[in-house]
Write a protein that holds these residues in place. Structure first.
Motif, PDB file in Angstrom:
ATOM      1  N   LEU A 155       0.859  -1.091  -0.140  1.00  0.00           N
ATOM      2  CA  LEU A 155      -0.182  -0.023   0.032  1.00  0.00           C
ATOM      3  C   LEU A 155       0.862   1.295   0.014  1.00  0.00           C
ATOM      4  O   LEU A 155       0.638   2.220  -0.650  1.00  0.00           O
ATOM      5  N   ALA A 156       1.806   1.215   0.915  1.00  0.00           N
ATOM      6  CA  ALA A 156       2.573   2.306   0.914  1.00  0.00           C
ATOM      7  C   ALA A 156       3.463   2.824  -0.299  1.00  0.00           C
ATOM      8  O   ALA A 156       3.825   3.892  -0.783  1.00  0.00           O
ATOM      9  N   ALA A 157       4.068   1.786  -1.070  1.00  0.00           N
ATOM     10  CA  ALA A 157       4.865   1.732  -2.140  1.00  0.00           C
ATOM     11  C   ALA A 157       3.795   2.189  -3.225  1.00  0.00           C
ATOM     12  O   ALA A 157       4.178   3.372  -3.967  1.00  0.00           O
ATOM     13  N   VAL A 158       2.551   1.403  -3.375  1.00  0.00           N
ATOM     14  CA  VAL A 158       1.779   2.308  -4.850  1.00  0.00           C
ATOM     15  C   VAL A 158       1.385   3.809  -4.408  1.00  0.00           C
ATOM     16  O   VAL A 158       0.986   4.424  -5.401  1.00  0.00           O
ATOM     17  N   GLN A 159       0.896   3.837  -3.037  1.00  0.00           N
ATOM     18  CA  GLN A 159       0.586   5.280  -2.791  1.00  0.00           C
ATOM     19  C   GLN A 159       1.792   6.329  -3.208  1.00  0.00           C
ATOM     20  O   GLN A 159       1.404   7.595  -3.532  1.00  0.00           O
ATOM     21  N   ARG A 160       2.896   5.777  -3.259  1.00  0.00           N
ATOM     22  CA  ARG A 160       3.892   6.730  -3.856  1.00  0.00           C
ATOM     23  C   ARG A 160       4.461   6.759  -5.136  1.00  0.00           C
ATOM     24  O   ARG A 160       5.266   7.298  -5.740  1.00  0.00           O
ATOM     25  N   GLY A 161       3.615   5.723  -5.935  1.00  0.00           N
ATOM     26  CA  GLY A 161       3.770   5.822  -7.274  1.00  0.00           C
ATOM     27  C   GLY A 161       4.546   4.807  -7.875  1.00  0.00           C
ATOM     28  O   GLY A 161       4.872   4.667  -9.046  1.00  0.00           O
ATOM     29  N   HIS A 162       5.084   3.745  -6.897  1.00  0.00           N
ATOM     30  CA  HIS A 162       5.855   2.769  -7.392  1.00  0.00           C
ATOM     31  C   HIS A 162       4.863   1.599  -7.917  1.00  0.00           C
ATOM     32  O   HIS A 162       3.665   1.567  -7.658  1.00  0.00           O
ATOM     33  N   GLU A 163       5.585   0.843  -8.751  1.00  0.00           N
ATOM     34  CA  GLU A 163       4.870  -0.563  -9.146  1.00  0.00           C
ATOM     35  C   GLU A 163       5.299  -1.738  -8.353  1.00  0.00           C
ATOM     36  O   GLU A 163       6.506  -1.778  -8.247  1.00  0.00           O
ATOM     37  N   VAL A 164       4.369  -2.560  -8.054  1.00  0.00           N
ATOM     38  CA  VAL A 164       4.943  -3.586  -7.204  1.00  0.00           C
ATOM     39  C   VAL A 164       4.257  -4.953  -7.659  1.00  0.00           C
ATOM     40  O   VAL A 164       3.379  -5.250  -8.283  1.00  0.00           O
ATOM     41  N   ILE A 165       5.329  -5.830  -7.720  1.00  0.00           N
ATOM     42  CA  ILE A 165       4.995  -7.342  -7.958  1.00  0.00           C
ATOM     43  C   ILE A 165       4.799  -7.936  -6.671  1.00  0.00           C
ATOM     44  O   ILE A 165       5.628  -8.184  -5.765  1.00  0.00           O
ATOM     45  N   ALA A 166       3.446  -8.214  -6.262  1.00  0.00           N
ATOM     46  CA  ALA A 166       3.133  -8.512  -5.117  1.00  0.00           C
ATOM     47  C   ALA A 166       2.845 -10.182  -5.186  1.00  0.00           C
ATOM     48  O   ALA A 166       2.222 -10.991  -5.476  1.00  0.00           O
ATOM     49  N   GLY A 167       3.688 -10.730  -4.313  1.00  0.00           N
ATOM     50  CA  GLY A 167       4.022 -12.218  -4.105  1.00  0.00           C
ATOM     51  C   GLY A 167       3.096 -12.677  -2.843  1.00  0.00           C
ATOM     52  O   GLY A 167       3.153 -12.053  -2.177  1.00  0.00           O
ATOM     53  N   ASN A 168       2.568 -13.935  -3.337  1.00  0.00           N
ATOM     54  CA  ASN A 168       1.382 -14.292  -2.195  1.00  0.00           C
ATOM     55  C   ASN A 168       1.608 -15.989  -2.556  1.00  0.00           C
ATOM     56  O   ASN A 168       1.454 -16.328  -3.779  1.00  0.00           O
ATOM     57  N   ARG A 169       1.597 -16.527  -1.511  1.00  0.00           N
ATOM     58  CA  ARG A 169       2.023 -18.101  -1.558  1.00  0.00           C
ATOM     59  C   ARG A 169       0.770 -18.958  -2.287  1.00  0.00           C
ATOM     60  O   ARG A 169       0.707 -19.755  -3.053  1.00  0.00           O
ATOM     61  N   SER A 170      -0.564 -18.210  -1.687  1.00  0.00           N
ATOM     62  CA  SER A 170      -1.905 -18.908  -2.273  1.00  0.00           C
ATOM     63  C   SER A 170      -2.734 -17.957  -3.062  1.00  0.00           C
ATOM     64  O   SER A 170      -3.432 -16.979  -2.146  1.00  0.00           O
ATOM     65  N   PRO A 171      -2.981 -18.120  -4.303  1.00  0.00           N
ATOM     66  CA  PRO A 171      -3.795 -16.990  -4.719  1.00  0.00           C
ATOM     67  C   PRO A 171      -5.473 -16.831  -4.157  1.00  0.00           C
ATOM     68  O   PRO A 171      -6.156 -15.857  -4.271  1.00  0.00           O
ATOM     69  N   GLN A 172      -5.827 -18.124  -3.492  1.00  0.00           N
ATOM     70  CA  GLN A 172      -7.101 -18.002  -2.894  1.00  0.00           C
ATOM     71  C   GLN A 172      -7.222 -17.241  -1.642  1.00  0.00           C
ATOM     72  O   GLN A 172      -8.065 -16.719  -1.152  1.00  0.00           O
ATOM     73  N   GLU A 173      -5.848 -16.760  -1.250  1.00  0.00           N
ATOM     74  CA  GLU A 173      -5.781 -16.107   0.073  1.00  0.00           C
ATOM     75  C   GLU A 173      -5.686 -14.620  -0.163  1.00  0.00           C
ATOM     76  O   GLU A 173      -5.310 -13.900   0.592  1.00  0.00           O
ATOM     77  N   GLU A 174      -5.840 -14.093  -1.619  1.00  0.00           N
ATOM     78  CA  GLU A 174      -5.344 -12.825  -1.857  1.00  0.00           C
ATOM     79  C   GLU A 174      -6.267 -11.807  -1.498  1.00  0.00           C
ATOM     80  O   GLU A 174      -5.793 -10.654  -0.674  1.00  0.00           O
ATOM     81  N   GLY A 175      -7.559 -11.804  -1.260  1.00  0.00           N
ATOM     82  CA  GLY A 175      -8.503 -11.041  -0.492  1.00  0.00           C
ATOM     83  C   GLY A 175      -8.235  -9.501  -0.622  1.00  0.00           C
ATOM     84  O   GLY A 175      -8.575  -9.031  -1.708  1.00  0.00           O
TER      85      GLY A 175
END
Length: 232
Positions: free
Chosen positions: A18-38
Motif C-alpha cells: 500500500l505504501a509503495a503504490v501510494q507513492r507511485g511505485h509498481e509492485v510485484i506482489a508475491g502471495n503463496r496462495s492465490p485463494q488468500e489474496e483478499g
C-alpha cells in the motif's frame, strides 16, 4: 520503481504494498496462495496497473524461477526486493520440548526463501544506489541481546542478518544497497494484538529507506524502520 514484495497479502507485506503504490511505485506482489489474496485484490483494483499479483512460494525454488523467467521474457528489470515473507514458530516453547521441524521450517521461510529469491532476481537488477534489497529481520536476531527463547525465529533472523551483511559486500561494486530491517513490534497476525507498533508507520519508514530519505551510515546493514542502527 519496480518492487518485488513477498508475503504481500497481509500484515506488514500488505502495508508495504500500500505504501509503495501510494507513492507511485509498481509492485510485484508475491502471495503463496492465490485463494488468500483478499485485500490484495481489492488494493490492486484501487491502483490499476500498479500492482501485479503473482503466486510465489518462497520455499519453492521453481516458483521463484518461474517469476524470474516471466520478468526476463517481458524485458522487465527489478529495482528493489523486499523479502518480507516470514514465519514465527515455537514461540515460548522450551528447548527440551521444541520440535526440530519448527527450526527447519523457520530456516526454509526466513532464510532459504530470501536467498533463493535473490539468487534468481539479482541478475534482473541493474547497477546503482537507487536499487535496494531489504530483508525484513527482527531485534530477536541480535546476538548481543539474545534472550534465550523463540529459538527457531531468533536464530533464523540472526542468519538473515548474516546473509544481509554478506550480500552487502557481494553487491558493493554494483552500488546496490542491502539492509536487514527490524520493523518494530507491530500489530499484525505475527506480532499479536498486544504489539504497540503501527504496521502502516513501519511500512512507510521502510519505503523511506528504499527511497533514500533516511540518512544511514554506509557501513550499517542492520537497522530499524527509522534507519537507526540495530545492535548485532
Amino acid at each position: 520503481m519496480n518492487i518485488v514484495i513477498t508475503g504481500a497479502n497481509r500484515g506488514l507485506g500488505y502495508e508495504l504494498t500500500l505504501a509503495a503504490v501510494q507513492r507511485g511505485h509498481e509492485v510485484i506482489a508475491g502471495n503463496r496462495s492465490p485463494q488468500e489474496e483478499g485485500n490484495l485484490l481489492e488494493l490492486a483494483s484501487r491502483f490499476p496497473g500498479q500492482i501485479k499479483t503473482v503466486q510465489l512460494d518462497v520455499c519453492d525454488e521453481e516458483s521463484i524461477a518461474r517469476l524470474a523467467e516471466t520478468l526476463r521474457a517481458g524485458n522487465q528489470t527489478v529495482d528493489a526486493v523486499i523479502n518480507n515473507a516470514g514465519i514465527l514458530l515455537g514461540r515460548g516453547v522450551a528447548l527440551e520440548e521444541l520440535p526440530i521441524q519448527d527450526v527447519v521450517r523457520s530456516f526454509e521461510v526466513n532464510l532459504f526463501g530470501p536467498m533463493m529469491l535473490i539468487k534468481h532476481l539479482l541478475p534482473l537488477m541493474e547497477e546503482g544506489s537507487s536499487r535496494a534489497i531489504l530483508n525484513i529481520s527482527s531485534e530477536a536476531g541480535s546476538m548481543s541481546n539474545a534472550y534465550g527463547g523463540d529459538f527457531p525465529y531468533a536464530i533464523s533472523k540472526t542468519a538473515i542478518n548474516m546473509f544481509s551483511k554478506q550480500l552487502k559486500k557481494y553487491v558493493k561494486n554494483r552500488g546496490i544497497r542491502v539492509y536487514a530491517i527490524h520493523p518494530g513490534w507491530i500489530k499484525t497476525d505475527m506480532g499479536g494484538e498486544k504489539a504497540p507498533g503501527d504496521p502502516a508507520e513501519s511500512a512507510n519508514g521502510i519505503i523511506d529507506i528504499l527511497e533514500m530519505k533516511k540518512e544511514i551510515d554506509l557501513e550499517s546493514f542492520f537497522v530499524n524502520y527509522k534507519g537507526e542502527p540495530m545492535p548485532m
